[in-house]
Design a protein around this motif. Structure first.
Motif, PDB file in Angstrom:
ATOM      1  N   SER A   1     -22.542  48.970 -36.458  1.00  0.00           N
ATOM      2  CA  SER A   1     -22.537  47.874 -37.424  1.00  0.00           C
ATOM      3  C   SER A   1     -22.094  46.591 -36.745  1.00  0.00           C
ATOM      4  N   ILE A   2     -22.499  45.478 -37.354  1.00  0.00           N
ATOM      5  CA  ILE A   2     -22.062  44.152 -36.913  1.00  0.00           C
ATOM      6  C   ILE A   2     -21.657  43.379 -38.158  1.00  0.00           C
ATOM      7  N   LEU A   3     -20.438  42.910 -38.178  1.00  0.00           N
ATOM      8  CA  LEU A   3     -19.962  42.109 -39.300  1.00  0.00           C
ATOM      9  C   LEU A   3     -19.642  40.701 -38.810  1.00  0.00           C
ATOM     10  N   PRO A   4     -20.040  39.679 -39.546  1.00  0.00           N
ATOM     11  CA  PRO A   4     -19.833  38.290 -39.106  1.00  0.00           C
ATOM     12  C   PRO A   4     -18.427  37.783 -39.397  1.00  0.00           C
ATOM     13  N   THR A   5     -17.446  38.570 -39.016  1.00  0.00           N
ATOM     14  CA  THR A   5     -16.043  38.211 -39.179  1.00  0.00           C
ATOM     15  C   THR A   5     -15.236  39.073 -38.228  1.00  0.00           C
ATOM     16  N   ILE A   6     -13.986  38.744 -38.020  1.00  0.00           N
ATOM     17  CA  ILE A   6     -13.123  39.571 -37.168  1.00  0.00           C
ATOM     18  C   ILE A   6     -12.268  40.459 -38.054  1.00  0.00           C
ATOM     19  N   LEU A   7     -12.437  41.750 -37.897  1.00  0.00           N
ATOM     20  CA  LEU A   7     -11.606  42.713 -38.609  1.00  0.00           C
ATOM     21  C   LEU A   7     -10.460  43.160 -37.716  1.00  0.00           C
ATOM     22  N   PRO A   8      -9.297  43.443 -38.281  1.00  0.00           N
ATOM     23  CA  PRO A   8      -8.144  43.874 -37.477  1.00  0.00           C
ATOM     24  C   PRO A   8      -8.268  45.344 -37.094  1.00  0.00           C
ATOM     25  N   PRO A   9      -7.470  45.790 -36.131  1.00  0.00           N
ATOM     26  CA  PRO A   9      -7.502  47.208 -35.730  1.00  0.00           C
ATOM     27  C   PRO A   9      -7.215  48.162 -36.882  1.00  0.00           C
ATOM     28  N   SER A  10      -6.431  47.716 -37.861  1.00  0.00           N
ATOM     29  CA  SER A  10      -6.073  48.587 -38.981  1.00  0.00           C
ATOM     30  C   SER A  10      -7.266  48.950 -39.848  1.00  0.00           C
TER      31      SER A  10
ATOM     32  N   PHE B   1      -9.847  50.350 -38.810  1.00  0.00           N
ATOM     33  CA  PHE B   1     -10.586  51.421 -38.142  1.00  0.00           C
ATOM     34  C   PHE B   1      -9.712  52.650 -37.968  1.00  0.00           C
ATOM     35  N   PRO B   2     -10.326  53.807 -37.756  1.00  0.00           N
ATOM     36  CA  PRO B   2      -9.544  55.030 -37.521  1.00  0.00           C
ATOM     37  C   PRO B   2      -8.621  54.864 -36.314  1.00  0.00           C
ATOM     38  N   PRO B   3      -7.543  55.615 -36.274  1.00  0.00           N
ATOM     39  CA  PRO B   3      -6.532  55.427 -35.213  1.00  0.00           C
ATOM     40  C   PRO B   3      -7.033  55.752 -33.813  1.00  0.00           C
ATOM     41  N   ASN B   4      -8.101  56.539 -33.677  1.00  0.00           N
ATOM     42  CA  ASN B   4      -8.589  56.874 -32.335  1.00  0.00           C
ATOM     43  C   ASN B   4      -9.634  55.884 -31.826  1.00  0.00           C
ATOM     44  N   THR B   5      -9.744  54.745 -32.492  1.00  0.00           N
ATOM     45  CA  THR B   5     -10.726  53.731 -32.111  1.00  0.00           C
ATOM     46  C   THR B   5     -10.243  52.928 -30.908  1.00  0.00           C
ATOM     47  N   ILE B   6     -11.143  52.701 -29.963  1.00  0.00           N
ATOM     48  CA  ILE B   6     -10.881  51.739 -28.883  1.00  0.00           C
ATOM     49  C   ILE B   6     -11.213  50.352 -29.427  1.00  0.00           C
ATOM     50  N   TYR B   7     -10.234  49.463 -29.420  1.00  0.00           N
ATOM     51  CA  TYR B   7     -10.393  48.140 -30.051  1.00  0.00           C
ATOM     52  C   TYR B   7     -10.045  47.068 -29.031  1.00  0.00           C
ATOM     53  N   LYS B   8     -10.934  46.073 -28.865  1.00  0.00           N
ATOM     54  CA  LYS B   8     -10.666  44.996 -27.908  1.00  0.00           C
ATOM     55  C   LYS B   8     -11.110  43.668 -28.506  1.00  0.00           C
ATOM     56  N   ASP B   9     -10.181  42.727 -28.566  1.00  0.00           N
ATOM     57  CA  ASP B   9     -10.485  41.368 -29.021  1.00  0.00           C
ATOM     58  C   ASP B   9     -10.728  40.504 -27.788  1.00  0.00           C
ATOM     59  N   HIS B  10     -11.941  40.008 -27.652  1.00  0.00           N
ATOM     60  CA  HIS B  10     -12.332  39.218 -26.484  1.00  0.00           C
ATOM     61  C   HIS B  10     -12.285  37.713 -26.746  1.00  0.00           C
ATOM     62  N   SER B  11     -11.793  37.289 -27.873  1.00  0.00           N
ATOM     63  CA  SER B  11     -11.715  35.847 -28.156  1.00  0.00           C
ATOM     64  C   SER B  11     -10.930  35.141 -27.055  1.00  0.00           C
TER      65      SER B  11
ATOM     66  N   SER C   1     -21.321  33.237 -34.029  1.00  0.00           N
ATOM     67  CA  SER C   1     -20.466  33.518 -35.176  1.00  0.00           C
ATOM     68  C   SER C   1     -19.319  34.408 -34.743  1.00  0.00           C
ATOM     69  N   PRO C   2     -18.185  34.351 -35.445  1.00  0.00           N
ATOM     70  CA  PRO C   2     -17.208  35.425 -35.267  1.00  0.00           C
ATOM     71  C   PRO C   2     -17.881  36.750 -35.594  1.00  0.00           C
ATOM     72  N   ALA C   3     -17.472  37.803 -34.914  1.00  0.00           N
ATOM     73  CA  ALA C   3     -18.149  39.075 -35.158  1.00  0.00           C
ATOM     74  C   ALA C   3     -17.270  40.252 -34.788  1.00  0.00           C
ATOM     75  N   THR C   4     -17.526  41.345 -35.490  1.00  0.00           N
ATOM     76  CA  THR C   4     -16.956  42.650 -35.174  1.00  0.00           C
ATOM     77  C   THR C   4     -18.110  43.594 -34.892  1.00  0.00           C
ATOM     78  N   LEU C   5     -18.163  44.105 -33.676  1.00  0.00           N
ATOM     79  CA  LEU C   5     -19.209  45.037 -33.260  1.00  0.00           C
ATOM     80  C   LEU C   5     -18.607  46.429 -33.185  1.00  0.00           C
ATOM     81  N   THR C   6     -19.155  47.353 -33.955  1.00  0.00           N
ATOM     82  CA  THR C   6     -18.725  48.746 -33.888  1.00  0.00           C
ATOM     83  C   THR C   6     -19.781  49.530 -33.122  1.00  0.00           C
TER      84      THR C   6
END
Length: 538
Positions: free
Chosen positions: A59-68, A70-80, A44-49
């Protein structure tokens, strides 16, 4: 094996932790192997925090959430479009340190594991000196491993004649299970057990939650080498042909060795009916109906097979290519097909696939000249150390026949290659396994086998943030630079593999990034972060 399906799936929050002041790491992809709310493993598409502080999945959400989101100090990487997998658990690895660190060590072995998406390895009790057959032996292992591991490491205990009094203390010390040999192991300090030794081990461990595992080869009484009353197996059969021909070696360890040993274990299983039993590195398909029948009548027994039994075949082994020697031996392509058919069948008796990474120095493989070039062998330059520590002179080394399948060390080096080996071979099968099967066989079930399914082997909120980023379309050719274990000797050298691990995360920290700095081993400050898994099994 523990039933991992009984773990309740926490319903994920519908919103990420917006207001967290703690730095977060978020990995997303259009494809991830996660659980749905009915506890089914899905892609499934997923967002892993992830929390780098606690080392767990928030948390794991079965969708892709954008960087916005999350808090600004979050390390965010889209591996699609690469796949997010749980870190693999290789439940059968020989790291050999201390005592035979020149064969393999914690630092090199766990680096190799990390490069292949393996985030947990469980170290076998033999080939180190001392072996892990006593609490003191385990303490020596722990001392040797401290600060060297790039992935998390658990330890098995061993059963040998005379160490029954050590078994319960080893359980209390946190070993993940026990292994014994029903035939000679190849090293002096880890002798084979007799049927009476097995019976004593079963009765000693009967009320524990551990797993008792066996190298299941034994000389059956149908051969001329023993009588009818088999209590302790004699060595394998004498060669019946040229020593450098693989068929000669194969015929010396027939499937009957495995089936007889398994029948002996099953005959003794009534001693401890609640004790989980396990057959390591099953190679012979003739054992499958025996195991199925035992399981159907209620015996608690499972089996594993290895990447090499699923990828290699006896007919393909060239004369003298001792890189392929292992015990039990690599069998025919028909046998290999039978193992694949069993893997693809519902409720297979083969529950796990592991590496059985069992390396040695190049000299002990007795490779012919055409194969020893570039592997680091030093036959002519200096004396070499024998299997049991004796120094072999240059003259004695030269007298040994190169390519001798009987005199060379038996073991396949492959830690870190398991995922691409399995994926490459699966793509050639008429009844292939898919990525969900790979996760079950190499992560979910292996973690259950060693009592770690509460925190390893799956992407679930609250569990360790062990993640493998897998490019299932990537390809590479296995060369020396890909062999990150200590000794660059492997039957996979020169093979084209499909499937490439891009990143490996252990407890929320990236430890490997392909083509990254320091050879890709980024770690925390460029240092290994692996923990030793010594909690008592519950």
């Amino acid at each position: 094996m523990e039933d991992s399906t009984q773990i309740p799936y926490p319903t994920p929050a519908h919103t990420p932790p917006h207001h967290s002041s703690i730095p977060l790491t978020v990995l997303v992809s259009s494809r991830a192997v996660i659980y749905d709310e009915d506890n089914n493993l899905i892609v499934s598409p997923a967002t892993l925090t992830l929390s780098p502080q606690t080392g767990t999945i928030i948390s794991i959400l079965p969708t892709i959430l954008p960087p916005s989101s999350f808090p600004p100090n979050t390390i965010y990487k889209d591996h699609s479009p690469h796949i997010l997998l749980p870190g693999l658990v290789d439940a059968h690895v020989h790291l050999n340190e201390p005592g035979r660190t020149e064969w393999e060590g914690f630092h090199t072995g766990t680096r190799a594991a990390a490069s292949g998406g393996v985030t947990t390895v469980v170290d076998m009790p033999l080939n180190a000196i001392p072996p892990t057959t006593t609490v003191n032996g385990l303490k020596e292992k722990i001392k040797a491993a401290q600060g060297q591991c790039w992935v998390d490491v658990g330890f098995y205990g061993g059963i040998i004649p005379g160490n029954a009094a050590e078994l319960l203390p080893l359980v209390d010390a946190g070993v993940r299970g026990f292994k014994g040999f029903l035939i000679e192991s190849g090293v002096d300090e880890f002798p084979a057990v007799s049927s009476s030794d097995v019976a004593l081990a079963m009765s000693t461990l009967a009320k524990t939650s551990t797993t008792l595992m066996f190298h299941a080869e034994m000389i059956p009484p149908i051969t001329a080498s023993v009588g009818d009353d088999v209590q302790t197996s004699l060595p394998p059969l004498e060669p019946s042909g040229p020593l450098n021909e693989y068929d000669t070696f194969l015929s010396s360890r027939p499937p009957a060795f495995e089936t007889y040993a398994i029948e002996e274990i099953l005959a003794l299983s009534v001693i401890a009916p609640e004790l989980q039993l396990h057959i390591v590195h099953l190679s012979a398909i003739e054992a499958i109906p025996i195991l199925r029948a035992a399981r159907d009548r209620g015996v608690k027994i499972t089996a594993e097979t290895c990447f090499h039994y699923l990828a290699l075949a006896a007919e393909e082994v060239a004369d003298g290519d001792t890189r392929h020697k292992c015990c039990p031996p690599i069998r025919s392509s028909v046998n290999r097909d039978g193992l694949w058919s069993e893997l693809a069948s519902p409720n297979s008796v083969i529950q796990t696939v592991v590496s059985d990474h069992s390396p040695c120095t190049p000299e002990l493989k007795l490779l012919p000249d055409n194969l020893s070039q570039g592997c680091g062998a030093h036959y002519l330059q200096e004396p070499v150390k024998g299997v049991n520590g004796d120094m072999i002179s240059k003259e004695e080394a030269e007298e040994k026949e190169r390519g001798d399948f009987f005199a060379s060390w038996g073991g396949i080096s492959s830690v870190g290659f398991g995922l691409p080996i399995l994926w490459t071979e699966a793509k050639t099968r008429s009844r292939p396994i898919d990525i969900l099967d790979v996760v079950r066989l190499c992560a979910v079930n292996t973690s259950a086998q060693v009592g770690l399914s509460h925190k390893k082997g799956a992407l679930r909120p609250g569990m360790d943030a062990d993640v493998c980023v897998f490019d299932d379309e990537g390809e590479f050719v296995v060369g020396r630079e890909q062999m990150l274990f200590r000794n660059k000797v492997s039957p996979y050298q020169g093979r084209t593999m499909r499937g490439l691990v891009k990143e490996t995360w252990v407890r929320g920290q990236k430890v490997f990034e392909r083509n990254g700095v320091n050879g890709g081993f980024v770690g925390k400050g460029g240092l290994p972060i692996g923990k030793l898994l010594l909690e008592k099994r519950s």
